[in-house]
Design an enzyme around this catalytic site. Structure first.
Site, mmCIF file in Angstrom:
data_model
loop_
_atom_site.group_PDB
_atom_site.id
_atom_site.type_symbol
_atom_site.label_atom_id
_atom_site.label_comp_id
_atom_site.label_asym_id
_atom_site.label_seq_id
_atom_site.Cartn_x
_atom_site.Cartn_y
_atom_site.Cartn_z
ATOM 1 N N LYS A 82 -6.344 4.922 -15.144
ATOM 2 C CA LYS A 82 -5.097 4.408 -15.709
ATOM 3 C C LYS A 82 -4.799 3.053 -15.099
ATOM 4 O O LYS A 82 -4.425 2.956 -13.939
ATOM 5 C CB LYS A 82 -3.919 5.354 -15.465
ATOM 6 N N GLU A 118 -4.720 3.788 -1.092
ATOM 7 C CA GLU A 118 -4.772 2.441 -0.517
ATOM 8 C C GLU A 118 -3.427 1.813 -0.856
ATOM 9 O O GLU A 118 -3.174 1.445 -1.996
ATOM 10 C CB GLU A 118 -5.951 1.679 -1.115
ATOM 11 N N CYS A 175 -2.197 -6.505 -0.917
ATOM 12 C CA CYS A 175 -1.708 -5.436 -0.037
ATOM 13 C C CYS A 175 -1.841 -5.791 1.442
ATOM 14 O O CYS A 175 -1.001 -5.421 2.246
ATOM 15 C CB CYS A 175 -2.454 -4.156 -0.349
ATOM 16 N N GLU A 200 7.671 -4.647 2.667
ATOM 17 C CA GLU A 200 6.669 -5.378 1.888
ATOM 18 C C GLU A 200 7.360 -6.126 0.752
ATOM 19 O O GLU A 200 8.015 -5.521 -0.096
ATOM 20 C CB GLU A 200 5.632 -4.396 1.320
HETATM 21 P P1 NAI Z 1 3.374 1.090 -8.196
HETATM 22 O O1 NAI Z 1 2.795 1.710 -6.979
HETATM 23 O O2 NAI Z 1 4.580 1.753 -8.772
HETATM 24 O O3 NAI Z 1 2.248 1.012 -9.339
HETATM 25 C C1 NAI Z 1 0.862 1.095 -9.101
HETATM 26 C C2 NAI Z 1 0.218 2.022 -10.133
HETATM 27 O O4 NAI Z 1 0.789 3.324 -10.012
HETATM 28 C C3 NAI Z 1 0.455 1.596 -11.583
HETATM 29 O O5 NAI Z 1 -0.687 1.902 -12.350
HETATM 30 C C4 NAI Z 1 1.609 2.482 -12.006
HETATM 31 O O6 NAI Z 1 1.662 2.701 -13.388
HETATM 32 C C5 NAI Z 1 1.287 3.756 -11.266
HETATM 33 N N1 NAI Z 1 2.435 4.639 -11.055
HETATM 34 C C6 NAI Z 1 3.735 4.310 -10.877
HETATM 35 N N2 NAI Z 1 4.487 5.404 -10.716
HETATM 36 C C7 NAI Z 1 3.662 6.467 -10.778
HETATM 37 C C8 NAI Z 1 3.848 7.867 -10.663
HETATM 38 N N3 NAI Z 1 5.050 8.417 -10.477
HETATM 39 N N4 NAI Z 1 2.755 8.669 -10.758
HETATM 40 C C9 NAI Z 1 1.527 8.143 -10.932
HETATM 41 N N5 NAI Z 1 1.303 6.820 -11.059
HETATM 42 C C10 NAI Z 1 2.346 5.982 -10.979
HETATM 43 O O7 NAI Z 1 3.677 -0.412 -7.878
HETATM 44 P P2 NAI Z 1 4.502 -1.484 -8.769
HETATM 45 O O8 NAI Z 1 5.662 -0.805 -9.409
HETATM 46 O O9 NAI Z 1 3.530 -2.183 -9.639
HETATM 47 O O10 NAI Z 1 5.007 -2.513 -7.674
HETATM 48 C C11 NAI Z 1 6.101 -2.220 -6.822
HETATM 49 C C12 NAI Z 1 5.792 -2.669 -5.414
HETATM 50 O O11 NAI Z 1 4.726 -1.917 -4.886
HETATM 51 C C13 NAI Z 1 5.336 -4.105 -5.278
HETATM 52 O O12 NAI Z 1 6.389 -4.992 -5.196
HETATM 53 C C14 NAI Z 1 4.537 -4.054 -3.989
HETATM 54 O O13 NAI Z 1 5.381 -4.153 -2.883
HETATM 55 C C15 NAI Z 1 3.928 -2.686 -4.016
HETATM 56 N N6 NAI Z 1 2.533 -2.728 -4.518
HETATM 57 C C16 NAI Z 1 1.515 -2.668 -3.638
HETATM 58 C C17 NAI Z 1 0.221 -2.749 -4.077
HETATM 59 C C18 NAI Z 1 -0.918 -2.691 -3.143
HETATM 60 O O14 NAI Z 1 -2.020 -3.096 -3.487
HETATM 61 N N7 NAI Z 1 -0.737 -2.185 -1.952
HETATM 62 C C19 NAI Z 1 -0.115 -2.936 -5.488
HETATM 63 C C20 NAI Z 1 1.030 -2.924 -6.341
HETATM 64 C C21 NAI Z 1 2.293 -2.845 -5.847
#
Ligand code: NAI
Ligand code: MG
Length: 477
Positions: free
Chosen positions: A170, A245, A279, A380
């Site tokens: 996904k 991760e 990240c 973050e």
């Molecule tokens: P997110 O962690 O919500 O999204 C990442 C993935 O998880 C996306 O594919 C999303 O559709 C999916 N997802 C979201 N909620 C879910 C759930 N309940 N169950 C299963 N999958 C789910 O991150 P988002 O909303 O894109 O960004 C928010 C913050 O998260 C950013 O501002 C940043 O601080 C952090 N982030 C960190 C990342 C990293 O590489 N460590 C990458 C993206 C975001």
């Protein structure tokens, strides 16, 4: 979406928009997957896992991965452009991903023929022979973020193909296009139907359905720690394996004895690359007091000289943020920093002149005189924001550097080899970069301590995350 080797619409018929964050223009309407689509994709992945794919020899999986690597290499311009259009990163950066993307696939290809169990001497009475088998875990649910779609997709699909698993991937709702194109290339390479499925959709719907699915054996997740916690909870139903991760608030530590001319661009790009949407970005910049003012001024000057703009321009060094949500989040932190009393040395406000106003542009920002207890030093931000913090001695900076709930990356800049080794041991994080930052290689493990997650990607351990160990006992007398 790609299910069972075919391109299909969502069961609901729904679509969502993917837009260019530099211009706001509509790029595509994408099938919006939900529970029913995830169910279909998981069923296809299960059928494929039990089907002819399970009989493929390691060398055949190796050839498949090599073929896919060649296809990615041939189409790298297109894949780089897709990443740039969909999530905004500068084309110079996405083109540069060629070596990493192709290198990962070739590494996994090599690993496909290197997997093996062990024969293990036991001490039981009598004649009993014992050995282990390494077996693919099964159906893997892969959930990825938007900050590097091409490499994130390969980082999940590669080890699955190497080990003989099947995948339902996904992509992030913000940037699904590259994963879909990669799905096409998988078919062209000869990946059998159902072995790689790509189901775009939102996190709360498609992502939640995948992570709680009773017939998924493992979830490989990259994203925020908040969503990571939800994934762990959702995994409890069938106790599926999980690798995470997650994010970070990584310390980057500059000693006065460092090569400061190298450390200025190094520490700057440790945060400003990809507009801070990495990240392991080194966002807590600890600088030894003796050189603090001189160094932070130079970093601010470096920041002001970076070219911010639309990623399609080859000159662009810093692109837009990925979405309006991310823009709101980052600009909130900019005002939090001001309210907390941090001193702004560069940037600090959204750019709105001319073409900037169409996209989500935040200039490289340096906050000085940041205290450890400020929110901009603890949380973050995921934007181009450095929090610069002075320190006086090595014991103090070890303690303060580790005073975070995260533990993903870290940096040390010094010419003193004993300091470098001391810090490398003392920092509680999955990677320590000395006199460099963000070096990554398919053979070198990457992952988190503490709330930055568990499991490792890249390296031998990555393959283990996709394997079960079976012990076999044979009484021979
Ligand atoms: P997110 O962690 O919500 O999204 C990442 C993935 O998880 C996306 O594919 C999303 O559709 C999916 N997802 C979201 N909620 C879910 C759930 N309940 N169950 C299963 N999958 C789910 O991150 P988002 O909303 O894109 O960004 C928010 C913050 O998260 C950013 O501002 C940043 O601080 C952090 N982030 C960190 C990342 C990293 O590489 N460590 C990458 C993206 C975001
Ligand atoms: Mg989210």
């Amino acid at each position: 979406m790609l299910i069972d080797g075919r391109w299909v619409a969502a069961a609901s018929g729904k679509t969502f928009e993917s837009r260019n964050p530099a211009t706001g223009e509509l790029l595509a309407r994408v099938a919006e997957g939900d529970r029913e689509d995830i169910d279909r994709a998981v069923a296809a992945a299960r059928k494929a896992f039990n089907g002819p794919w399970s009989k493929w020899k390691p060398a055949e999986r190796q050839l498949l991965l090599l073929k896919l690597a060649d296809l990615v290499e041939q189409h790298i311009e297109e894949l780089a452009a897709l990443d740039t259009f969909d999530m905004g990163a500068p084309i110079s950066r996405t083109r540069n991903n060629r070596q990493r993307a192709v290198g990962m696939l070739r590494y996994y290809a090599g690993m496909a023929t290197s997997l093996h169990g062990e024969t293990i001497e036991n001490s039981l009475v009598g004649e009993i022979f014992s050995y282990t088998l390494k077996e693919p875990v099964g159906v893997v649910g892969a959930i990825i973020p938007w900050n590097g779609p091409l490499t994130a997709t390969i980082w999940k699909i590669g080890p699955a193909l190497a080990t003989g698993c099947t995948v339902v991937l996904k992509p992030a709702e913000e940037a699904p296009l590259t994963s879909l194109r990669l799905g096409e290339l998988c078919l062209e390479a000869g990946v059998p139907p159902g072995v790689v499925n790509v189901v775009p959709g939102f996190g709360e719907t498609a992502g939640a359905a995948l992570s709680s699915h009773p017939d998924v054996d493992k979830v490989a997740f990259t994203g925020s720690h908040v969503t990571g916690q939800k994934i762990v909870q959702a995994s409890a139903g069938n106790l599926k394996r999980v690798s995470l991760e997650l994010g970070g608030k990584s310390p980057d530590i500059v000693f006065a004895d460092a090569d400061l001319d190298a450390a200025v661009p190094g520490a700057s790009m440790a945060v400003f690359a990809n507009s801070g949407q990495i990240c392991s970005a080194g966002t807590r910049l600890f600088v030894e007091k003796k050189v603090y003012e001189e160094f932070t001024d130079k970093v601010a000057r470096f920041a002001k000289n970076l070219k911010v703009g639309n990623g399609v321009n080859p000159e662009t060094q810093v692109g837009p943020l990925v979405s309006s949500e991310q823009l709101d989040r980052v600009t909130d932190y900019l005002s939090i920093g001001r309210q907390e009393g941090a001193k702004r040395l560069s940037g600090g406000e959204r750019l709105t002149d001319g073409d900037y106003q169409k996209g989500y542009f935040v200039p490289p920002t340096v906050f000085a005189d940041v205290r450890d207890d400020m929110r901009i030093a603890q949380e973050e931000i995921f934007g181009p924001v450095i929090s610069a913090i002075p320190f006086t001695d090595i014991d103090e900076v070890i303690q303060r550097g580790n005073a975070t709930t995260f533990g993903l990356g870290s940096g040390v800049w010094t010419r003193d080899v004993s300091k470098a080794h001391r810090l490398a041991k003392a920092i509680r994080a999955g990677s320590v970069w000395v006199n460099c930052y963000q070096a990554m290689d398919p053979a070198v493990p990457f992952g988190g301590y503490k709330m930055s997650g568990y499991g490792r990607e890249s390296g031998k351990q990555h393959l283990e995350e996709y394997l079960n160990v079976k012990a076999v006992w044979i009484k021979t007398a």
